[in-house]
Scaffold this motif. Structure first.
Motif, PDB file in Angstrom:
ATOM      1  N   TYR A  14       0.811  -1.221   0.000  1.00  0.00           N
ATOM      2  CA  TYR A  14       0.000   0.000   0.000  1.00  0.00           C
ATOM      3  C   TYR A  14       0.849   1.278   0.000  1.00  0.00           C
ATOM      4  O   TYR A  14       0.635   2.181  -0.809  1.00  0.00           O
ATOM      5  N   ASP A  15       1.778   1.383   0.934  1.00  0.00           N
ATOM      6  CA  ASP A  15       2.492   2.662   1.032  1.00  0.00           C
ATOM      7  C   ASP A  15       3.520   2.823  -0.087  1.00  0.00           C
ATOM      8  O   ASP A  15       3.793   3.939  -0.531  1.00  0.00           O
ATOM      9  N   ASP A  16       4.042   1.697  -0.608  1.00  0.00           N
ATOM     10  CA  ASP A  16       4.893   1.777  -1.803  1.00  0.00           C
ATOM     11  C   ASP A  16       4.078   2.348  -2.964  1.00  0.00           C
ATOM     12  O   ASP A  16       4.601   3.127  -3.778  1.00  0.00           O
ATOM     13  N   ALA A  17       2.812   1.941  -3.045  1.00  0.00           N
ATOM     14  CA  ALA A  17       1.948   2.444  -4.123  1.00  0.00           C
ATOM     15  C   ALA A  17       1.837   3.964  -4.025  1.00  0.00           C
ATOM     16  O   ALA A  17       1.909   4.670  -5.041  1.00  0.00           O
ATOM     17  N   GLY A  39       9.271  -8.524  -0.276  1.00  0.00           N
ATOM     18  CA  GLY A  39       9.163  -7.868   1.032  1.00  0.00           C
ATOM     19  C   GLY A  39       7.738  -7.982   1.519  1.00  0.00           C
ATOM     20  O   GLY A  39       7.355  -8.999   2.091  1.00  0.00           O
ATOM     21  N   ASN A  40       6.953  -6.962   1.226  1.00  0.00           N
ATOM     22  CA  ASN A  40       5.551  -6.993   1.663  1.00  0.00           C
ATOM     23  C   ASN A  40       4.832  -8.232   1.130  1.00  0.00           C
ATOM     24  O   ASN A  40       3.940  -8.762   1.773  1.00  0.00           O
ATOM     25  N   GLN A  41       5.219  -8.641  -0.077  1.00  0.00           N
ATOM     26  CA  GLN A  41       4.730  -9.896  -0.641  1.00  0.00           C
ATOM     27  C   GLN A  41       5.867 -10.535  -1.443  1.00  0.00           C
ATOM     28  O   GLN A  41       6.960  -9.990  -1.530  1.00  0.00           O
ATOM     29  N   PRO A 126      15.348   3.353  -2.127  1.00  0.00           N
ATOM     30  CA  PRO A 126      14.901   2.021  -1.739  1.00  0.00           C
ATOM     31  C   PRO A 126      13.815   2.130  -0.662  1.00  0.00           C
ATOM     32  O   PRO A 126      14.000   2.802   0.345  1.00  0.00           O
ATOM     33  N   ILE A 127      12.681   1.465  -0.908  1.00  0.00           N
ATOM     34  CA  ILE A 127      11.584   1.498   0.056  1.00  0.00           C
ATOM     35  C   ILE A 127      11.107   0.079   0.394  1.00  0.00           C
ATOM     36  O   ILE A 127       9.954  -0.124   0.772  1.00  0.00           O
ATOM     37  N   GLY A 128      12.028  -0.864   0.246  1.00  0.00           N
ATOM     38  CA  GLY A 128      11.781  -2.249   0.649  1.00  0.00           C
ATOM     39  C   GLY A 128      13.080  -2.777   1.266  1.00  0.00           C
ATOM     40  O   GLY A 128      14.006  -1.997   1.519  1.00  0.00           O
ATOM     41  N   GLY A 160      11.078   0.197  16.708  1.00  0.00           N
ATOM     42  CA  GLY A 160      10.964  -0.796  15.655  1.00  0.00           C
ATOM     43  C   GLY A 160       9.495  -1.056  15.391  1.00  0.00           C
ATOM     44  O   GLY A 160       8.637  -0.540  16.093  1.00  0.00           O
ATOM     45  N   ASN A 161       9.201  -1.837  14.345  1.00  0.00           N
ATOM     46  CA  ASN A 161       7.811  -2.275  14.169  1.00  0.00           C
ATOM     47  C   ASN A 161       7.702  -3.795  14.135  1.00  0.00           C
ATOM     48  O   ASN A 161       6.910  -4.389  14.838  1.00  0.00           O
ATOM     49  N   ILE A 162       8.596  -4.446  13.396  1.00  0.00           N
ATOM     50  CA  ILE A 162       8.493  -5.898  13.271  1.00  0.00           C
ATOM     51  C   ILE A 162       9.059  -6.592  14.515  1.00  0.00           C
ATOM     52  O   ILE A 162       8.678  -7.690  14.873  1.00  0.00           O
ATOM     53  N   ALA A 166      13.582  -3.343  15.682  1.00  0.00           N
ATOM     54  CA  ALA A 166      13.881  -3.524  14.247  1.00  0.00           C
ATOM     55  C   ALA A 166      12.685  -3.178  13.381  1.00  0.00           C
ATOM     56  O   ALA A 166      11.539  -3.533  13.693  1.00  0.00           O
ATOM     57  N   GLU A 167      13.003  -2.517  12.299  1.00  0.00           N
ATOM     58  CA  GLU A 167      11.981  -2.140  11.304  1.00  0.00           C
ATOM     59  C   GLU A 167      11.968  -3.216  10.206  1.00  0.00           C
ATOM     60  O   GLU A 167      13.011  -3.792   9.883  1.00  0.00           O
ATOM     61  N   PHE A 168      10.821  -3.420   9.597  1.00  0.00           N
ATOM     62  CA  PHE A 168      10.587  -4.503   8.631  1.00  0.00           C
ATOM     63  C   PHE A 168      11.610  -4.564   7.483  1.00  0.00           C
ATOM     64  O   PHE A 168      12.151  -5.634   7.185  1.00  0.00           O
ATOM     65  N   ASN A 169      11.875  -3.451   6.817  1.00  0.00           N
ATOM     66  CA  ASN A 169      12.747  -3.486   5.634  1.00  0.00           C
ATOM     67  C   ASN A 169      14.175  -3.895   5.998  1.00  0.00           C
ATOM     68  O   ASN A 169      14.841  -4.594   5.228  1.00  0.00           O
ATOM     69  N   ILE A 170      14.642  -3.432   7.144  1.00  0.00           N
ATOM     70  CA  ILE A 170      16.002  -3.769   7.572  1.00  0.00           C
ATOM     71  C   ILE A 170      16.023  -5.208   8.088  1.00  0.00           C
ATOM     72  O   ILE A 170      16.917  -5.992   7.740  1.00  0.00           O
ATOM     73  N   HIS A 242       4.477   5.160   5.260  1.00  0.00           N
ATOM     74  CA  HIS A 242       5.939   5.261   5.322  1.00  0.00           C
ATOM     75  C   HIS A 242       6.614   5.723   4.030  1.00  0.00           C
ATOM     76  O   HIS A 242       7.389   6.674   4.014  1.00  0.00           O
ATOM     77  N   ASP A 243       6.388   4.971   2.958  1.00  0.00           N
ATOM     78  CA  ASP A 243       7.283   5.058   1.800  1.00  0.00           C
ATOM     79  C   ASP A 243       7.294   6.385   1.034  1.00  0.00           C
ATOM     80  O   ASP A 243       8.360   6.819   0.575  1.00  0.00           O
ATOM     81  N   PRO A 244       6.149   7.070   0.884  1.00  0.00           N
ATOM     82  CA  PRO A 244       6.219   8.350   0.167  1.00  0.00           C
ATOM     83  C   PRO A 244       7.069   9.385   0.899  1.00  0.00           C
ATOM     84  O   PRO A 244       7.479  10.383   0.273  1.00  0.00           O
TER      85      PRO A 244
HETATM   86  C1  PIR Z   1       4.741  -1.684   6.556  1.00  0.00           C
HETATM   87  C2  PIR Z   1       5.644  -2.498   5.901  1.00  0.00           C
HETATM   88  C3  PIR Z   1       5.841  -3.785   6.373  1.00  0.00           C
HETATM   89  C4  PIR Z   1       5.179  -4.237   7.493  1.00  0.00           C
HETATM   90  C5  PIR Z   1       4.300  -3.396   8.153  1.00  0.00           C
HETATM   91  N1  PIR Z   1       3.668  -3.848   9.267  1.00  0.00           N
HETATM   92  C6  PIR Z   1       4.084  -2.107   7.666  1.00  0.00           C
HETATM   93  C7  PIR Z   1       6.505  -2.049   4.755  1.00  0.00           C
HETATM   94  C8  PIR Z   1       6.234  -0.700   4.116  1.00  0.00           C
HETATM   95  O1  PIR Z   1       6.018  -0.831   2.730  1.00  0.00           O
HETATM   96  C9  PIR Z   1       7.484   0.128   4.388  1.00  0.00           C
HETATM   97  O2  PIR Z   1       8.385   0.136   3.299  1.00  0.00           O
HETATM   98  C10 PIR Z   1       8.162  -0.537   5.535  1.00  0.00           C
HETATM   99  N2  PIR Z   1       7.877  -1.949   5.272  1.00  0.00           N
HETATM  100  C11 PIR Z   1       7.721  -0.084   6.909  1.00  0.00           C
HETATM  101  O3  PIR Z   1       8.260  -0.877   7.896  1.00  0.00           O
END
Ligand code: PIR
Ligand code: CA
Length: 318
Positions: A14-17, A39-41, A126-128, A160-162, A166-170, A242-244
Motif C-alpha cells: 500500500y504505502d509503496d503504491a 518484502g511486503n509480498q 529504496p523502500i523495501g 521498531g515495528n516488526i 527492528a523495522e521490517f525493511n532492515i 511510510h514510503d512516500p
Molecule cells: C509496513 C511495511 C511492512 C510491514 C508493516 N507492518 C508495515 C513495509 C512498508 O512498505 C514500508 O516500506 C516498511 N515496510 C515499513 O516498515
C-alpha cells in the motif's frame, strides 16, 4: 527547476503504491527505473503490482525490473500479508498490465542506469528490503562513488515495528542493510521516527476521496485499506504511510528535519538483529556520510502527495 532522476526500489504494498504515485505525479521527479524486491509480498506479486501501478499512473514506458526473491543469507522473505493482504494490495482496483519486465535482474538495471547517467545525478530510493542495492554495490563498486545519494525508507533510532528495535525493511535482510550502510555513499535514513508522523488522518482521507479521478480513487482505496489493516493488526487508529516520505525528501528536503549521525546495522544480535544503531550522543564528525530524518512538516508532505495525485488525472507526460 531541474528534475531529479531517481530509481525506486520497491515492494508494493500500500504505502509503496503511494510513493509511486507521488513520484509519477510530481513535476520535479523523473523516474528512470522501478525495481522490485520481495518484502511486503513475494517477488512475483510485488512485481505485478508495480507494473499495474505504472500503468495506472502513465509510467508505462518506465523500465520495470524484477529483483531479489529472498534475502542474501536468511531463508525465506517474511511477507507482511497481515498488513498488505495476499495480493499485496488487497481491496484496491488496478488496470491489468502485461507482465513485461526488463530481461535484466534489478541489480543489473541499477548498475547500468547509474553508470549510463552523468556522475552524481541519480538518487536511489529504496523502500523495501535492501537486497538489490547491496547486490548492485557488489556487482559494480563504482556506483558507490557515482550515485548522487541514497534516500531510503527503513530503520529507526528509537523504535521498531516488526521487532522491539527492528523495522521490517532492515529486518528482512539485515546483511544487505549492513552492506549498504557501510558503503560511503551519502545516505538519508527516513525511518519510523519520521514516518510515524505521516499518518493518514480522516482529513487526509477525505481530501483523497474528493479528487474524483481514477488515480484519486486508487489513492483513497489504498489509504482506507491500509487504515483497516493497521487497526486490525496493530491497533493503530491512523496508519503511518511510510514510503512516500522518502520520495518527499527527494522532492523537497526542507519538508523534514534531518540530523547527521553515524548509523550501523546490527545483524548478529539475539534480540536486536535488524536494528539500526544511530549515534545521537554528540555532533557527528564532518566525514559522516549518513543522516537520519527526525521531524516531518505534515501539511506540506500531504499537500505534495495529494497534488501529485491530482496531476495524474491527466496522463503522466515527462
Ligand atoms: C509496513 C511495511 C511492512 C510491514 C508493516 N507492518 C508495515 C513495509 C512498508 O512498505 C514500508 O516500506 C516498511 N515496510 C515499513 O516498515
Ligand atoms: Ca515498502
Amino acid at each position: 527547476m531541474s528534475t531529479k532522476k531517481i530509481i525506486i526500489d520497491c515492494d508494493p504494498g500500500y504505502d509503496d503504491a503511494v510513493a509511486l504515485l507521488l513520484a509519477a505525479g510530481d513535476p520535479s521527479i523523473e523516474v528512470l527505473a522501478i525495481t522490485t524486491v520481495a518484502g511486503n509480498q513475494t517477488i512475483g506479486k510485488v512485481t505485478r503490482n508495480a507494473l499495474r501501478i505504472a500503468k495506472l499512473t502513465g509510467m508505462d514506458n518506465v523500465t520495470v525490473a524484477m529483483g531479489a526473491s529472498r534475502p542474501l543469507l536468511r531463508g525465506e522473505v517474511v511477507v507482511a500479508a497481515n498488513i498488505h493482504g495476499e495480493s499485496g494490495l488487497d481491496g484496491t482496483t488496478l488496470p491489468e498490465a502485461e507482465f513485461r519486465v526488463d530481461p535484466r535482474p534489478a541489480a543489473q538495471v541499477i548498475v547500468d542506469t547509474v553508470m549510463r547517467e552523468p556522475e552524481k545525478t541519480v538518487t536511489l530510493v529504496p523502500i523495501g528490503p535492501l537486497t538489490n542495492i547491496a547486490l548492485a554495490a557488489r556487482l559494480e563498486p563504482k556506483i558507490v562513488e557515482r550515485v548522487k545519494e541514497i534516500v531510503l525508507m527503513g530503520g529507526g533510532c528509537h523504535i521498531g515495528n516488526i521487532r522491539p528495535m527492528a523495522e521490517f525493511n532492515i529486518e528482512n535482510d539485515p546483511e544487505a542493510a549492513h552492506i549498504v550502510f557501510e558503503e560511503k555513499w551519502p545516505i538519508t535514513m527516513v525511518g519510523l521516527d519520521l514516518t510515524y508522523q505521516a499518518l493518514a488522518t480522516a482529513e487526509v482521507k477525505a481530501r483523497a476521496a474528493q479528487i474524483g479521478t481514477p488515480v484519486g480513487q486508487f489513492l483513497s482505496d489504498v489509504l482506507e485499506q491500509f487504515s483497516k489493516t493497521y487497526k486490525r493488526s496493530k491497533g493503530f487508529d491512523e496508519p503511518p504511510v511510510h514510503d512516500p516520505c522518502a520520495v518527499a525528501y527527494v522532492i523537497d528536503p526542507t519538508v523534514m528535519r534531518t540530523r547527521k549521525a553515524a548509523i550501523h546495522v546490527e545483524y548478529r544480535g539475539e534480540y536486536t538483529s535488524g536494528m539500526t544503531v544511530v549515534d545521537l550522543r554528540k555532533a557527528a564528525p564532518p566525514e559522516c556520510h549518513t543522516q537520519v530524518a527526525l521531524e516531518l512538516d505534515r501539511d506540506r508532505f500531504w499537500t505534495l502527495v495529494l497534488e501529485a495525485t491530482e496531476r495524474l488525472a491527466q496522463q503522466y507526460k515527462k
